[in-house]
Design an enzyme around this catalytic site. Structure first.
Site, mmCIF file in Angstrom:
data_model
loop_
_atom_site.group_PDB
_atom_site.id
_atom_site.type_symbol
_atom_site.label_atom_id
_atom_site.label_comp_id
_atom_site.label_asym_id
_atom_site.label_seq_id
_atom_site.Cartn_x
_atom_site.Cartn_y
_atom_site.Cartn_z
ATOM 1 C CE1 TYR A 54 -1.628 -38.865 28.604
ATOM 2 C CE2 TYR A 54 0.038 -40.521 29.039
ATOM 3 C CZ TYR A 54 -1.108 -40.115 28.382
ATOM 4 O OH TYR A 54 -1.735 -40.984 27.522
ATOM 5 C CE LYS A 83 0.332 -41.841 24.092
ATOM 6 N NZ LYS A 83 0.459 -41.809 25.564
ATOM 7 C CG HIS A 116 -2.192 -37.627 22.754
ATOM 8 N ND1 HIS A 116 -1.567 -37.199 23.896
ATOM 9 C CD2 HIS A 116 -3.044 -38.600 23.160
ATOM 10 C CE1 HIS A 116 -2.011 -37.873 24.940
ATOM 11 N NE2 HIS A 116 -2.918 -38.724 24.521
HETATM 12 N N1 LIG Z 1 -3.513 -42.226 23.646
HETATM 13 C C1 LIG Z 1 -4.506 -41.837 24.420
HETATM 14 O O1 LIG Z 1 -5.345 -41.007 24.037
HETATM 15 C C2 LIG Z 1 -4.615 -42.414 25.787
HETATM 16 C C3 LIG Z 1 -5.779 -42.180 26.562
HETATM 17 C C4 LIG Z 1 -5.851 -42.740 27.825
HETATM 18 C C5 LIG Z 1 -4.811 -43.516 28.296
HETATM 19 N N2 LIG Z 1 -3.684 -43.708 27.545
HETATM 20 C C6 LIG Z 1 -2.522 -44.520 28.033
HETATM 21 O O2 LIG Z 1 -2.994 -45.795 28.458
HETATM 22 C C7 LIG Z 1 -2.625 -45.995 29.819
HETATM 23 C C8 LIG Z 1 -3.638 -46.872 30.510
HETATM 24 O O3 LIG Z 1 -4.943 -46.323 30.446
HETATM 25 P P1 LIG Z 1 -5.687 -45.640 31.713
HETATM 26 O O4 LIG Z 1 -4.693 -45.087 32.664
HETATM 27 O O5 LIG Z 1 -6.684 -44.692 31.139
HETATM 28 O O6 LIG Z 1 -6.539 -46.799 32.357
HETATM 29 P P2 LIG Z 1 -6.337 -48.345 32.789
HETATM 30 O O7 LIG Z 1 -4.918 -48.769 32.671
HETATM 31 O O8 LIG Z 1 -7.395 -49.090 32.077
HETATM 32 O O9 LIG Z 1 -6.773 -48.304 34.318
HETATM 33 C C9 LIG Z 1 -6.051 -47.573 35.281
HETATM 34 C C10 LIG Z 1 -6.875 -47.521 36.575
HETATM 35 O O10 LIG Z 1 -7.039 -48.832 37.107
HETATM 36 C C11 LIG Z 1 -6.417 -48.922 38.395
HETATM 37 N N3 LIG Z 1 -5.744 -50.231 38.424
HETATM 38 C C12 LIG Z 1 -4.658 -50.614 37.711
HETATM 39 N N4 LIG Z 1 -4.359 -51.913 37.936
HETATM 40 C C13 LIG Z 1 -5.280 -52.354 38.810
HETATM 41 C C14 LIG Z 1 -5.494 -53.615 39.426
HETATM 42 N N5 LIG Z 1 -4.702 -54.667 39.172
HETATM 43 N N6 LIG Z 1 -6.539 -53.740 40.282
HETATM 44 C C15 LIG Z 1 -7.338 -52.679 40.549
HETATM 45 N N7 LIG Z 1 -7.192 -51.465 39.985
HETATM 46 C C16 LIG Z 1 -6.168 -51.304 39.126
HETATM 47 C C17 LIG Z 1 -5.475 -47.751 38.497
HETATM 48 O O11 LIG Z 1 -5.372 -47.279 39.825
HETATM 49 P P3 LIG Z 1 -3.964 -47.163 40.637
HETATM 50 O O12 LIG Z 1 -3.024 -46.329 39.809
HETATM 51 O O13 LIG Z 1 -4.354 -46.519 41.915
HETATM 52 O O14 LIG Z 1 -3.471 -48.588 40.802
HETATM 53 C C18 LIG Z 1 -6.189 -46.707 37.637
HETATM 54 O O15 LIG Z 1 -7.210 -46.050 38.383
HETATM 55 C C19 LIG Z 1 -2.535 -44.564 30.360
HETATM 56 O O16 LIG Z 1 -1.862 -44.471 31.591
HETATM 57 C C20 LIG Z 1 -1.840 -43.872 29.236
HETATM 58 O O17 LIG Z 1 -0.445 -44.174 29.242
HETATM 59 C C21 LIG Z 1 -3.586 -43.170 26.293
#
Ligand SMILES: NC(=O)c1ccc[n+]([C@@H]2O[C@H](COP(=O)([O-])OP(=O)(O)OC[C@H]3O[C@@H](n4cnc5c(N)ncnc54)[C@H](OP(=O)(O)O)[C@@H]3O)[C@@H](O)[C@H]2O)c1
Length: 280
Positions: A54, A83, A116
């Site tokens: 990240y 990770k 990861h």
């Molecule tokens: N291990 C892996 O391979 C892997 C892969 C992907 C993700 N991850 C981890 O999981 C975390 C979460 O997943 P993600 O970032 O992919 O997606 P997510 O948490 O499902 O969604 C994040 C998106 O939703 C928006 N959002 C958040 N809360 C909101 C709300 N209450 N209302 C409207 N929009 C909202 C955010 O925008 P804003 O920021 O503009 O609010 C962002 O665009 C990551 O940050 C990371 O730490 C791990």
């Protein structure tokens, strides 16, 4: 069932991990990630999920140190995950990558360090390196991410330490029930990434209408569902209002019918990559 934002689950090695945390994938290194992490800790979050990939570990570490000072928190009241990235998998390279993450975070230790992705032909050597840093006490727990059942079976056939956590894509359109049952049977805690489907699920009629009954948003319904089905969740936001909104889920309870309706949205649909078919 967790009663507040600081409540923890006991992992298979006795370490306590918060049920709820902040994800920081795509949070920009510098002001953006620093202010998001500080807003989250101010709002009561105690767990932050980052990764070498990240490119924001320095900002996460800075925010954690500043937030401890400003909120009168000790290091042991916070839980930091990072990770090892795919290009660093292998034994020696993972040992080096771990040190790099620790140095960038500039913290005394990391709470949870994950493989990861299950890079073919590499992840067992990577795991041996994680076992080494774990035994040396540099990390409180080790785990994996994006592991399917067959990856776990393969890893467990040789591992000395059972992963404490498996962090996978999981949301109402990808409910991962088989993996959840398997992990529960092995004492591996499942954790949801992209719990909000990267924002794509927030207009879903079923989720919106369930939310209306409780005065909650679709995001809050999903995150509450995660906890009620026994999955750690780490929604990402860099917006303080949404950081607060996402965590405001400890004053209502979804009924059994609601849980069934949300489970029924499953389509085995991925917004992210397939762990059996990725090329990075
Ligand atoms: N291990 C892996 O391979 C892997 C892969 C992907 C993700 N991850 C981890 O999981 C975390 C979460 O997943 P993600 O970032 O992919 O997606 P997510 O948490 O499902 O969604 C994040 C998106 O939703 C928006 N959002 C958040 N809360 C909101 C709300 N209450 N209302 C409207 N929009 C909202 C955010 O925008 P804003 O920021 O503009 O609010 C962002 O665009 C990551 O940050 C990371 O730490 C791990």
């Amino acid at each position: 069932m967790p009663k507040n934002l600081q409540d923890t689950v006991k992992l298979n090695n006795g370490v306590h991990m918060p049920w709820f945390g902040l994800g920081v994938y795509k949070a920009q290194e510098g002001d953006e990630v620093v202010s998001a992490v500080k807003a989250a800790i101010r709002a009561g979050y105690r767990s932050i999920d980052t990764a070498a990939a990240y490119n924001n570990e320095e900002g996460v570490g800075q925010a954690v140190r500043e937030a401890m000072e400003e909120n009168g928190l000790r290091r042991d009241q916070l839980f930091i995950t990072s990770k090892v990235w795919n290009s660093n998998q292998g034994y020696e390279t993972t040992l080096q990558a771990f040190e790099t993450s620790l140095n960038k975070l500039n913290l005394e230790y990391i709470d949870l360090f994950l493989v990861h992705w299950p890079v073919k032909g590499k992840y067992k050597e990577t795991w041996r390196a994680l076992e080494k840093v774990y035994k040396e006490g540099k990390v409180r727990a080790i785990g994996v991410s994006n592991f399917q059942i067959h990856h776990l079976e393969d890893l467990l056939s040789e591992a000395e330490v059972v992963p404490a956590v498996n962090q996978v894509e999981l949301h109402p359109q990808l409910t991962q029930k088989e993996l959840l049952t398997y992990c529960q049977g092995k004492g591996i805690q499942l954790e949801a990434w992209s719990p909000l489907g990267q924002g794509h699920l927030l207009k879903n009629d079923t989720l919106v209408s369930i939310g209306k009954k409780y005065g909650k948003t679709a995001a809050q319904v999903i995150l509450r569902w995660d906890l009620q089905v026994g999955v750690i969740t780490i929604p990402k936001s860099v917006n303080e209002g949404r950081i607060i909104e996402n965590a405001d889920i400890f004053d209502f309870e979804l009924s059994a019918e609601d849980i069934a309706a949300i489970d029924g949205l499953n389509q085995n649909k991925r917004f992210g990559s397939d762990p059996d078919n990725f090329n990075f």
